[in-house]
Design a protein around this motif. Structure first.
Motif, PDB file in Angstrom:
ATOM      1  N   ALA A 145       0.832  -1.207   0.000  1.00  0.00           N
ATOM      2  CA  ALA A 145       0.000   0.000   0.000  1.00  0.00           C
ATOM      3  C   ALA A 145       0.867   1.258   0.000  1.00  0.00           C
ATOM      4  O   ALA A 145       0.424   2.330  -0.382  1.00  0.00           O
ATOM      5  N   PHE A 146       2.131   1.128   0.424  1.00  0.00           N
ATOM      6  CA  PHE A 146       3.015   2.295   0.487  1.00  0.00           C
ATOM      7  C   PHE A 146       3.679   2.605  -0.850  1.00  0.00           C
ATOM      8  O   PHE A 146       4.258   3.665  -1.022  1.00  0.00           O
ATOM      9  N   GLY A 147       3.639   1.666  -1.760  1.00  0.00           N
ATOM     10  CA  GLY A 147       4.255   1.933  -3.056  1.00  0.00           C
ATOM     11  C   GLY A 147       4.620   0.645  -3.770  1.00  0.00           C
ATOM     12  O   GLY A 147       4.430  -0.465  -3.253  1.00  0.00           O
ATOM     13  N   LYS A 148       5.181   0.845  -4.958  1.00  0.00           N
ATOM     14  CA  LYS A 148       5.500  -0.290  -5.817  1.00  0.00           C
ATOM     15  C   LYS A 148       6.802  -0.983  -5.430  1.00  0.00           C
ATOM     16  O   LYS A 148       7.751  -0.332  -5.016  1.00  0.00           O
ATOM     17  N   LEU A 241       3.623   8.422 -10.112  1.00  0.00           N
ATOM     18  CA  LEU A 241       2.417   8.507 -10.951  1.00  0.00           C
ATOM     19  C   LEU A 241       1.611   7.210 -10.892  1.00  0.00           C
ATOM     20  O   LEU A 241       0.382   7.216 -10.770  1.00  0.00           O
ATOM     21  N   GLU A 242       2.347   6.094 -10.949  1.00  0.00           N
ATOM     22  CA  GLU A 242       1.659   4.800 -10.893  1.00  0.00           C
ATOM     23  C   GLU A 242       0.920   4.630  -9.570  1.00  0.00           C
ATOM     24  O   GLU A 242      -0.243   4.229  -9.536  1.00  0.00           O
ATOM     25  N   THR A 243       1.611   4.936  -8.477  1.00  0.00           N
ATOM     26  CA  THR A 243       1.039   4.746  -7.146  1.00  0.00           C
ATOM     27  C   THR A 243      -0.180   5.648  -6.958  1.00  0.00           C
ATOM     28  O   THR A 243      -1.247   5.193  -6.555  1.00  0.00           O
ATOM     29  N   VAL A 244      -0.010   6.932  -7.283  1.00  0.00           N
ATOM     30  CA  VAL A 244      -1.087   7.891  -7.048  1.00  0.00           C
ATOM     31  C   VAL A 244      -2.289   7.601  -7.964  1.00  0.00           C
ATOM     32  O   VAL A 244      -3.436   7.800  -7.579  1.00  0.00           O
ATOM     33  N   ARG A 305       8.326  10.096  -1.155  1.00  0.00           N
ATOM     34  CA  ARG A 305       8.947   9.729   0.135  1.00  0.00           C
ATOM     35  C   ARG A 305       9.282   8.245   0.215  1.00  0.00           C
ATOM     36  O   ARG A 305      10.111   7.833   1.006  1.00  0.00           O
ATOM     37  N   TYR A 306       8.585   7.423  -0.598  1.00  0.00           N
ATOM     38  CA  TYR A 306       8.791   5.974  -0.489  1.00  0.00           C
ATOM     39  C   TYR A 306       9.715   5.439  -1.575  1.00  0.00           C
ATOM     40  O   TYR A 306       9.836   4.240  -1.765  1.00  0.00           O
ATOM     41  N   ASP A 307      10.353   6.330  -2.322  1.00  0.00           N
ATOM     42  CA  ASP A 307      11.251   5.868  -3.384  1.00  0.00           C
ATOM     43  C   ASP A 307      12.442   5.135  -2.765  1.00  0.00           C
ATOM     44  O   ASP A 307      13.032   5.603  -1.787  1.00  0.00           O
ATOM     45  N   LYS A 308      12.802   3.996  -3.367  1.00  0.00           N
ATOM     46  CA  LYS A 308      13.862   3.172  -2.769  1.00  0.00           C
ATOM     47  C   LYS A 308      15.254   3.817  -2.845  1.00  0.00           C
ATOM     48  O   LYS A 308      16.163   3.397  -2.150  1.00  0.00           O
TER      49      LYS A 308
END
Ligand code: NAD
Length: 354
Positions: A145-148, A241-244, A305-308
């Motif tokens: 849920a926090f991102g890809k 963009l994908e997540t949002v 913020r959740y980018d690896k």
């Protein structure tokens, strides 16, 4: 389709055989590779009647299916698949064959890497995007849920079979998707890709060049300690963009939009010349990109913020200083970028493209 060649390559620590060609699954070489194994095929359910059932019958293999679409790439689907594999009695000698696009490759690769602490794996990508990117490089992934792709493993398959004959049934929109990753390779590594794509975006040579580029980068840095990060060009904005959009925008398309925006950012930071940026923009504007609807900018900034690649809360972005060359920053290959610059890039994207 006239690519007739096989490449064998060593990716990471395990030797992976990579076959690239046309109608490979009918070839004697492949029949041998697959027939001599105890296999279970795990396919995208949408491919069951198209390819998977026939291949399973040919190999005498069991067939399992997984749901289609990005939302399938989650832990619930993975644990269900593990249960099915265990119930079926797989052992360490059972090869899992993943048949499908990037979603299936990521999901099934992840399951194969953890089930019984690792089952032999063969990847058969069926989308352009999976052929040029997802299947090569040993990354597996699950979304949260926090991102890809926030959960995953590095796990080398024993073989990758890139058979371009699968592309015959690929919907038009999926070509665009694959092209997003192919053009990214052109921007960061191989400028000849852009020239080829400009002439004919369906040129088979693009598959070969993109795969060769990815192998060359991954071989130098299999564990993504440095250079491999350049493959993330376009992905900081793309993933957000994908997540949002809750995956309404497909991965390759998001990467295409992200690559254009991160080229703009590279120019604004003074690294990429205006002439080269204009050249890039001209090419991308000709592509039938499905542009995002207006997403609240705060949501995109929050998704960063959740980018690896982030370190200590700082958003780091891969940048280019010319077409075909991603920049190195003291071995890091990405640079911390201020919120103001990111916001300015999103403003530009909104103004020009929404
Ligand atoms: P996908 O797997 O969802 O496939 C797209 C669609 O094409 C699906 O509806 C599928 O059913 C259909 N399809 C697949 N093959 C077909 C064929 N031959 N003919 C007709 N229809 C076909 O999406 P994708 O674009 O292939 O992959 C996207 C995923 O790949 C994302 O989750 C992304 O994160 C991941 N990815 C992973 C890596 C990696 O290094 N592991 C790299 C890039 C992308």
């Amino acid at each position: 389709m006239d690519i007739k060649r096989s490449i064998r390559h060593k990716l990471g620590t395990v030797a992976t055989e990579l076959y690239l060609g046309d109608d490979l699954l009918g070839s004697a070489l492949l029949q041998k590779l697959l027939l001599e194994r105890k296999c279970v095929i795990v396919a995208d359910v949408a491919l069951k009647n198209l390819y998977a059932a026939e291949l399973a019958a040919k190999l005498g293999a069991k067939l399992l299916t997984v749901p289609s679409g990005e939302l399938a790439k989650r832990l619930e689907t993975a644990t269900h698949l593990i249960d099915q594999l265990l119930q079926m009695g797989v052992d360490k000698e059972t090869t899992v064959i993943a048949l499908g696009g990037g979603v299936t490759i990521d999901l099934v690769g992840f399951v194969a890497s953890i089930c019984l602490r690792g089952l032999p794996l063969i990847l058969i990508p069926t989308t352009l995007l999976a052929m040029v990117d997802a299947a090569v490089g040993g990354k597996t992934a699950i979304d949260t849920a926090f991102g890809k792709n926030l959960i995953g493993t590095l796990y080398d398959p024993e073989a990758i079979v890139i058979d371009v004959s699968f592309l015959k049934t690929l919907p038009e929109k999926e070509w665009m998707n694959g092209l997003g990753e192919i053009l990214k390779m052109g921007l960061i590594y191989d400028p000849s890709i852009l020239a080829l794509a400009e002439k004919n975006p369906k040129d088979q040579a693009l598959v070969v060049r993109a795969v060769e580029g990815k192998i060359a980068i991954v071989e130098q840095d299999p564990k993504e300690r440095g250079l491999r990060r350049i493959l993330n060009f376009g992905h900081t904005i793309g993933h957000a963009l994908e997540t949002v959009s809750q995956y309404e925008i497909a991965h390759g398309e998001a990467v295409a939009i992200g690559s254009l925006a991160e080229s703009y950012l590279s120019m604004r930071l003074g690294y990429l010349s205006k002439e080269e940026f204009d050249q890039i923009e001209k090419l991308y504007k000709r592509l039938p990109l499905q542009l995002p609807r207006l997403y609240a900018q705060e949501k995109l900034l929050d998704a960063f913020r959740y980018d690896k690649k982030n370190i200590n809360g700082q958003v780091r972005v891969v940048l280019i200083d010319r077409i075909g060359h991603a920049m190195e920053f003291d071995g890091n290959y990405c640079l911390a970028v201020s919120q103001e610059r990111l916001k300015e890039t999103l403003d530009w994207l909104e103004k020009v493209y929404l």
